[in-house]
Design a protein around this motif. Structure first.
Motif, PDB file in Angstrom:
ATOM      1  N   THR A 447       0.829  -1.195   0.000  1.00  0.00           N
ATOM      2  CA  THR A 447       0.000   0.000   0.000  1.00  0.00           C
ATOM      3  C   THR A 447       0.866   1.247   0.000  1.00  0.00           C
ATOM      4  N   GLY A 448       0.306   2.335  -0.475  1.00  0.00           N
ATOM      5  CA  GLY A 448       1.047   3.598  -0.521  1.00  0.00           C
ATOM      6  C   GLY A 448       0.443   4.535  -1.538  1.00  0.00           C
ATOM      7  N   THR A 449       1.281   5.379  -2.097  1.00  0.00           N
ATOM      8  CA  THR A 449       0.809   6.365  -3.064  1.00  0.00           C
ATOM      9  C   THR A 449       1.590   6.247  -4.373  1.00  0.00           C
ATOM     10  N   PHE A 450       0.939   6.718  -5.405  1.00  0.00           N
ATOM     11  CA  PHE A 450       1.585   6.797  -6.711  1.00  0.00           C
ATOM     12  C   PHE A 450       1.361   8.201  -7.255  1.00  0.00           C
ATOM     13  N   THR A 451       2.472   8.879  -7.581  1.00  0.00           N
ATOM     14  CA  THR A 451       2.403  10.202  -8.194  1.00  0.00           C
ATOM     15  C   THR A 451       2.886  10.088  -9.630  1.00  0.00           C
ATOM     16  N   PRO A 452       1.974  10.053 -10.583  1.00  0.00           N
ATOM     17  CA  PRO A 452       2.389   9.852 -11.988  1.00  0.00           C
ATOM     18  C   PRO A 452       3.151  11.053 -12.528  1.00  0.00           C
ATOM     19  N   ARG A 453       4.098  10.779 -13.404  1.00  0.00           N
ATOM     20  CA  ARG A 453       4.807  11.869 -14.068  1.00  0.00           C
ATOM     21  C   ARG A 453       4.210  12.164 -15.437  1.00  0.00           C
ATOM     22  N   GLU A 454       3.223  11.352 -15.858  1.00  0.00           N
ATOM     23  CA  GLU A 454       2.542  11.570 -17.128  1.00  0.00           C
ATOM     24  C   GLU A 454       1.049  11.387 -16.926  1.00  0.00           C
ATOM     25  N   SER A 455       0.270  12.209 -17.576  1.00  0.00           N
ATOM     26  CA  SER A 455      -1.190  12.060 -17.556  1.00  0.00           C
ATOM     27  C   SER A 455      -1.608  11.009 -18.577  1.00  0.00           C
ATOM     28  N   GLY A 456      -2.709  10.323 -18.280  1.00  0.00           N
ATOM     29  CA  GLY A 456      -3.214   9.342 -19.223  1.00  0.00           C
ATOM     30  C   GLY A 456      -3.647   8.072 -18.541  1.00  0.00           C
ATOM     31  N   ASP A 457      -3.835   7.030 -19.354  1.00  0.00           N
ATOM     32  CA  ASP A 457      -4.288   5.735 -18.846  1.00  0.00           C
ATOM     33  C   ASP A 457      -3.101   4.922 -18.335  1.00  0.00           C
ATOM     34  N   HIS A 458      -3.100   4.640 -17.044  1.00  0.00           N
ATOM     35  CA  HIS A 458      -2.052   3.852 -16.411  1.00  0.00           C
ATOM     36  C   HIS A 458      -2.578   2.443 -16.163  1.00  0.00           C
ATOM     37  N   ALA A 459      -1.817   1.441 -16.594  1.00  0.00           N
ATOM     38  CA  ALA A 459      -2.203   0.049 -16.383  1.00  0.00           C
ATOM     39  C   ALA A 459      -1.576  -0.469 -15.096  1.00  0.00           C
ATOM     40  N   PHE A 460      -2.359  -1.253 -14.353  1.00  0.00           N
ATOM     41  CA  PHE A 460      -1.886  -1.857 -13.113  1.00  0.00           C
ATOM     42  C   PHE A 460      -2.160  -3.357 -13.172  1.00  0.00           C
ATOM     43  N   GLY A 461      -1.337  -4.122 -12.444  1.00  0.00           N
ATOM     44  CA  GLY A 461      -1.530  -5.555 -12.471  1.00  0.00           C
ATOM     45  C   GLY A 461      -0.790  -6.253 -11.365  1.00  0.00           C
ATOM     46  N   THR A 462      -0.703  -7.569 -11.498  1.00  0.00           N
ATOM     47  CA  THR A 462      -0.095  -8.412 -10.473  1.00  0.00           C
ATOM     48  C   THR A 462       0.856  -9.410 -11.110  1.00  0.00           C
ATOM     49  N   ARG A 463       1.795  -9.868 -10.300  1.00  0.00           N
ATOM     50  CA  ARG A 463       2.615 -11.017 -10.670  1.00  0.00           C
ATOM     51  C   ARG A 463       2.711 -11.900  -9.440  1.00  0.00           C
ATOM     52  N   GLY A 464       2.446 -13.171  -9.624  1.00  0.00           N
ATOM     53  CA  GLY A 464       2.477 -14.096  -8.511  1.00  0.00           C
ATOM     54  C   GLY A 464       1.282 -15.031  -8.553  1.00  0.00           C
ATOM     55  N   LEU A 465       1.196 -15.867  -7.550  1.00  0.00           N
ATOM     56  CA  LEU A 465       0.153 -16.882  -7.489  1.00  0.00           C
ATOM     57  C   LEU A 465      -0.692 -16.694  -6.240  1.00  0.00           C
ATOM     58  N   GLY A 466      -1.998 -16.956  -6.365  1.00  0.00           N
ATOM     59  CA  GLY A 466      -2.902 -16.859  -5.236  1.00  0.00           C
ATOM     60  C   GLY A 466      -3.931 -15.770  -5.429  1.00  0.00           C
ATOM     61  N   ALA A 467      -4.576 -15.373  -4.311  1.00  0.00           N
ATOM     62  CA  ALA A 467      -5.654 -14.396  -4.347  1.00  0.00           C
ATOM     63  C   ALA A 467      -5.103 -12.973  -4.253  1.00  0.00           C
ATOM     64  N   PHE A 468      -5.733 -12.050  -4.991  1.00  0.00           N
ATOM     65  CA  PHE A 468      -5.316 -10.651  -4.982  1.00  0.00           C
ATOM     66  C   PHE A 468      -6.546  -9.745  -5.054  1.00  0.00           C
ATOM     67  N   THR A 469      -6.466  -8.622  -4.338  1.00  0.00           N
ATOM     68  CA  THR A 469      -7.426  -7.530  -4.503  1.00  0.00           C
ATOM     69  C   THR A 469      -6.624  -6.271  -4.791  1.00  0.00           C
ATOM     70  N   LEU A 470      -6.804  -5.715  -5.986  1.00  0.00           N
ATOM     71  CA  LEU A 470      -6.029  -4.565  -6.436  1.00  0.00           C
ATOM     72  C   LEU A 470      -6.950  -3.344  -6.517  1.00  0.00           C
ATOM     73  N   THR A 471      -6.571  -2.291  -5.796  1.00  0.00           N
ATOM     74  CA  THR A 471      -7.365  -1.070  -5.760  1.00  0.00           C
ATOM     75  C   THR A 471      -6.477   0.127  -6.075  1.00  0.00           C
ATOM     76  N   VAL A 472      -6.926   0.974  -6.993  1.00  0.00           N
ATOM     77  CA  VAL A 472      -6.191   2.183  -7.359  1.00  0.00           C
ATOM     78  C   VAL A 472      -7.148   3.363  -7.344  1.00  0.00           C
ATOM     79  N   ASP A 473      -6.811   4.384  -6.551  1.00  0.00           N
ATOM     80  CA  ASP A 473      -7.610   5.622  -6.482  1.00  0.00           C
ATOM     81  C   ASP A 473      -9.073   5.311  -6.167  1.00  0.00           C
ATOM     82  N   GLY A 474      -9.291   4.355  -5.259  1.00  0.00           N
ATOM     83  CA  GLY A 474     -10.634   4.010  -4.817  1.00  0.00           C
ATOM     84  C   GLY A 474     -11.382   3.031  -5.699  1.00  0.00           C
ATOM     85  N   THR A 475     -10.799   2.636  -6.828  1.00  0.00           N
ATOM     86  CA  THR A 475     -11.457   1.706  -7.744  1.00  0.00           C
ATOM     87  C   THR A 475     -10.826   0.326  -7.644  1.00  0.00           C
ATOM     88  N   VAL A 476     -11.654  -0.697  -7.427  1.00  0.00           N
ATOM     89  CA  VAL A 476     -11.153  -2.073  -7.395  1.00  0.00           C
ATOM     90  C   VAL A 476     -10.981  -2.555  -8.834  1.00  0.00           C
TER      91      VAL A 476
END
Length: 823
Positions: A447-476
């Protein structure tokens, strides 16, 4: 003579202390000592005055026992870069620095160097090894080991043996003929044992001719220990040991990591069941105690090094190695650049430098000087354009992220927190935040913060095995489970492919909250306690043609363009081999477009091993920077601006994959046959008749050299002593001080040529420095082994008598002088 006698007395005293300690141990204590107590250390035994022996990954730094940026390490250039210096003395200085780093971190043994060969250009981990040539590999490895051990820290020369590719590395059976084993793959190990006396060897995952290396009695006990006289300890690669009695009889001393290994209680039980001999256990324990005595971890035994050597400036040495390693393979006169040159710097890798390869070689430097940083400080008139990004794949969250890992128990109570250098979380063994145990740990949240240096669509994801819940800027973006595929490598969670889970539109400079929650799956069997997963990210993908067009405009307005191209962690890393030698993304298109706009285009190639350069004749200069370490950008400014000359020469042939004579890295039915025998690298290129882009040993400087004479003293070779001496006289005919790598090759005379030997091979080299107009001599010993081959019928080295052409020159194909001798 007195000094040698004093050394013998100290060795005898250490051996006496070892025997005394061994005599006090019972069976359970002995077998426990041969198994790791955790990921990186062996257990202490206070009753005999034995401290815990701590090991750490290298080879470009000393990570220590935790995978964290909280305890940074100097990051030197890649081993391919170190080999490109062709300077064993510089390798020794690098080793001495790493010993200093190890002592600072409480590490007794560095898990390095890697001296496997570049058999195929597709080998994914070649950046971590030195060369395609066994002689050069052995010489650089000898210097490295001497340097580390001069600081009182042990080494483990690895991976013994024929661990030359990553595909199916845990199970592959490499079929290697005895002659190829002796002349190529064993040769660097043999040279290092003879000349540096390493305190450790690491055995590999793979099989050789049907026997896994951790059980290979012939190669370990008969050759390594018997023929060569190696007296150090033999540790398994991590998770490589598979059989209790097989490993013991095969000469394996330590099975890592622990505590769950084939040794420890399992080995004691084997002795009590009559399946193992305690005397063999005593031999293994004796070697471990000898290591402890050498590094100062055994009471009553004086360590080999009693006083720490003088302190070394790590940043300065990292910068020196980098510039000495840069290989200038093409220069039409554009380099060096004037300080007032108006430069267009182009390439994503110029801003986000790749300074090291992926996998267990990863360390965390306190800072990184990128090409943009280095050139920006040295050249006032500099503009920057991205041009093309080498990767369109998500990578561990890095630039702009401030992250921590929060650990909770089953009730959601916070157990502890740890800082993260990036979105890649790798907690192996007991490498956990304070107050956290594997037994209580139920979930981890990055957990933490991300301050983008470019405006636009940023892709987020995971690497690894098992269960994950990924939330960015309040959106799951994702709430699901990633299941195990067909992967056989237990480190797949580290080296596997990242998976995109969603995109979020963000504004440059506006911070957002990010969270990746990962409940642990207790049902999934793990070979050791570990937490391995990553938060991955990819910035906005602007139109590639538009980015290239921007770079072209910047280049058109500049006096010179410097384009930095690079591979990525998904191209060169531990855990997988390469599928091609192309630069990823649109980088080739970028170079061609910039070169068309500016005739003074310089391309800097940021890769750890060969890539194809289809535009190489269309640009003014090509400089290979390897993975240049943390000071790479500063070193690049030194070289491009002419404060220093590029000092490197190729340790490996660079050419197109379609022309490469040996490429296979993928086993068939579990087997990988080394059908090429002794013909790999330049030996194979010579045999095939194909012409590479740049030959072995090639490299340009900023001055010119004249080779004036070659004198051979073959008396010692004729009399059967150690070998021949070549004295090469060279003159600096340019206007600058320069360094030259004088290379000497042997070839059977035309009347002696036959099909079972290469057309020529490296027999010796030396580095000399001279000012303008100055003449210097390089005195190069040619060892007797250079005139020998392995006879598979008799099982012995055979001196091949006859006529030889001794050639001195600037590279394999740039011969300047030759003499024919009888040997």
């Amino acid at each position: 003579m007195a000094q040698h006698a004093d050394g013998d007395q100290r060795d005898q005293a250490r051996e006496a202390a070892v025997e005394a300690a061994l005599g006090k141990l019972d069976l359970d204590s002995k077998t426990r000592l041969l198994a790791g107590q955790d990921m990186w250390s062996l257990p202490p035994i206070p009753e005999i005055g034995l401290k815990s022996l701590v090991m750490s990954d290298g080879p470009i730094g000393v990570r220590g026992t935790r995978w964290t940026a909280d305890d940074p390490s100097i990051a030197l250039p890649s081993p391919t870069a170190l080999a490109a210096t062709w300077d064993p003395a510089l390798a020794r200085r690098a080793g001495a620095l790493l010993a200093q780093e190890a002592r600072r971190k409480g590490v007794h043994v560095l898990l390095a160097p890697t001296v496997n060969l570049h058999r195929s250009p597709l080998g994914g981990r070649h950046f971590e090894a030195y060369s395609e040539d066994p002689y050069l590999t052995g010489a650089i490895g000898t210097g490295y080991v001497q340097g580390v051990q001069s600081g009182g820290v042990g080494t483990t020369v690895k991976h013994f043996v024929a661990n030359d590719a990553e595909t199916d590395r845990f199970t592959v059976n490499n079929l290697v003929g005895e002659r190829a084993l002796r002349e190529l793959y064993l040769a660097p190990f043999e040279a290092i044992v003879a000349n540096a006396h390493p305190w450790g060897i690491m055995t590999a995952y793979n099989q050789v001719n049907g026997t896994t290396m951790t059980e290979h009695r012939y190669l370990v006990n008969e050759i390594l220990r018997g023929e060569w006289g190696f007296d150090g300890f033999n540790v398994s690669d991590w998770l490589a040991a598979r059989s209790t009695t097989g490993a013991l009889k095969g000469g394996l001393d330590v099975a890592m990591p622990g505590p769950q290994t084939v040794y420890g209680p399992a080995l004691a039980a084997a002795v009590r069941a009559g399946e193992a001999d305690e005397s063999e256990i005593d031999d293994a324990v004796r070697r471990v105690l000898r290591l402890a005595a050498r590094v100062g971890a055994l009471d009553g035994a004086e360590p080999v090094v009693t006083e720490a050597p003088a302190e070394i400036d790590g940043e300065a040495l990292a910068r020196e190695i980098a510039r000495r390693a840069f290989v200038l393979v093409r220069n039409t006169g554009v380099l060096p650049l004037r300080p007032d040159t108006r430069i267009a710097l182009v390439g994503a890798a110029a801003r986000d430098a790749r300074v090291l390869g992926g996998g267990s070689a990863t360390v965390f430097p306190a800072h990184i000087t990128s090409p943009l940083d280095g050139l920006g400080a040295a050249f006032p008139s500099l503009t920057y354009a991205v041009g093309a990004d080498p990767s369109d794949e998500l990578a561990p969250a890095d630039q702009g992220f401030e992250l921590r890992a929060v650990c909770r128990d089953a009730e959601g109570t916070v157990l502890g927190e740890g800082t993260l250098p990036s979105g890649q979380l790798q907690w192996l063994g007991d490498d956990l935040p304070a107050g956290v145990t594997h037994e209580a740990l139920h979930s981890i949240e990055i957990t933490g913060t991300f301050t983008p240096r470019e405006s636009g669509d940023h892709a987020f994801g995971t690497r690894g095995l098992g269960a994950f819940t990924l939330t960015v800027d309040g959106t799951v973006l994702y709430d699901g489970v990633q299941s195990m595929g067909t992967e056989s490598d237990p480190f797949e969670a580290i080296f596997g492919a990242p998976r995109e889970r969603g995109k979020v539109t963000l504004t440059a400079g506006r911070p957002v909250e990010v969270s990746l929650l990962h409940p642990l799956d207790r049902s999934r069997a793990m070979p050791l306690p570990a937490v391995l997963f990553s938060l991955v990210h990819l910035g906005p993908r602007r139109d590639a043609d538009a980015l290239i067009a921007e770079a072209v405009e910047a280049a058109r307005d500049a006096e010179a363009a410097v384009v930095v191209v690079a591979t990525t962690e998904r191209v060169e890393s531990e855990g997988f081999d390469r599928t091609d030698l192309r630069l990823p993304g649109r980088q080739d298109d970028l170079v061609r477009a910039v070169a068309a706009a500016n005739p003074n285009t310089v391309v800097v190639v940021n890769s750890g091993s060969p890539v194809e350069l289809p535009w190489r004749d269309e640009v003014a200069a090509v400089l290979l920077s390897w993975f240049p370490g943390q000071e790479g950008g500063a070193a690049l400014a030194d070289v491009l601006g002419g404060a220093e000359e590029p000092g490197g020469r190729l340790p490996t042939t660079w050419g197109a994959l379609a022309d490469a004579p040996v490429t296979g890295v993928t086993p068939a039915d579990g087997e990988l046959a080394y059908t090429e025998g002794v013909f790999i690298g330049y030996r194979a290129w010579d045999r095939s008749g194909a012409t590479p882009a740049y030959p072995f040993g090639h490299g340009l400087g900023y001055t010119d050299w004249s080779y004036e004479s070659l004198d051979i003293d073959s008396t010692s070779a004729v009399s059967g002593a150690s070998g021949t001496t070549a004295t090469v006289r060279v003159r600096n005919t340019g206007e600058r001080t320069g360094r030259e790598v004088v290379q000497v090759y042997l070839a059977p005379a035309p009347s002696q040529a036959d099909t079972d030997r290469p057309a020529r091979w490296l027999a010796g080299f030396a580095t000399v420095t001279a000012g303008p107009g100055e003449t210097v001599e390089a005195v190069i010993g040619l060892p007797r082994r250079a005139f020998e081959t392995w006879d598979e019928t008799t099982g012995a080295w055979v001196h091949r008598e006859g006529a030889y052409v001794v050639t001195a020159g600037r590279s394999l194909t740039d011969a300047r002088l030759n003499e024919t001798i009888a040997a």
